[in-house]
Design an enzyme around this catalytic site. Sequence first.
Site, short mmCIF file in Angstrom:
data_model
loop_
_atom_site.label_atom_id
_atom_site.label_comp_id
_atom_site.label_asym_id
_atom_site.label_seq_id
_atom_site.Cartn_x
_atom_site.Cartn_y
_atom_site.Cartn_z
N LYS A 2 1.10 3.87 -2.86
CA LYS A 2 0.88 5.70 -2.77
C LYS A 2 1.91 6.33 -2.51
O LYS A 2 2.16 8.34 -3.34
CB LYS A 2 0.50 5.82 -1.75
N TYR B 284 0.89 -1.29 0.14
CA TYR B 284 0.28 0.04 0.18
C TYR B 284 0.74 1.96 0.41
O TYR B 284 0.29 2.52 -1.22
CB TYR B 284 -0.95 0.05 1.00
#
Length: 246
Positions: A158, A154
């Site tokens: 990002k 994740y």
Amino acid sequence: MLDNKVALVTGASRGIGRAVAVKLAANGAHVIVNYNQSKEKAEEVVQEILAKGGQAESYACDVADYQAVGDMIQDLLAKHGHIDILVNNAGITRDQFIGKINEADYDLVMNTNCKSCFNTMHHLAAHFLERKSGRVINLTSTSGVLGNVAQANYAASKAGIIGLTKTMGREWASRGITVNAIAPGFIRTDMTEVLSDKIKEKTIARIPMQRIGEPEDVAGMAAFFASDEAGYITGQIICVDGGMAI
């Protein structure tokens, strides 16, 4: 403020995406509520916007799928003639320590969160450049700014969005197209509501403002980036996090 503008918001059936869609519509935009599987929830967003006098429609598309995104963009341009605002919000998590993350979950998170931003911007590039205008708002995360335990996939996805935002801010700046990103912190969404009270308490303790943020806190910044008032801002990453990333 956004009258006669068409806005495409990915992953807009819930959470931050839903709040952004409602906010842009409240400011006059015709909003495309993109979703992948949550048709019923997407239609709820559309009906909420219509009930408030706004304009909206839903569109099913897996934004991690390059060709599907191309087809969606062509359909929307054929129907509306223009797309003025792109909000890349679609995102998922598959949290696990790096030694235990399987390849499929790593790729799924990277493709859904980061590659999807490439897909939409790539397929809209010719349209934006021809019109010499466009507003792109990418949703990254404080995890992409700071890193986070058990979020290698994740956080990497990002952080990739941050690099993409800065690069496209430079690449498109002279053509009247702005590209900015919002990095939400701990926001009350489906992703955070499933966390234990203990984890929530520990996280809130790290936030200077000592509270969980609301999706509407993020939506306000998205509406600003989409507006004429933000016309001289590009390539920026704004943390909406109660001070977590200070």
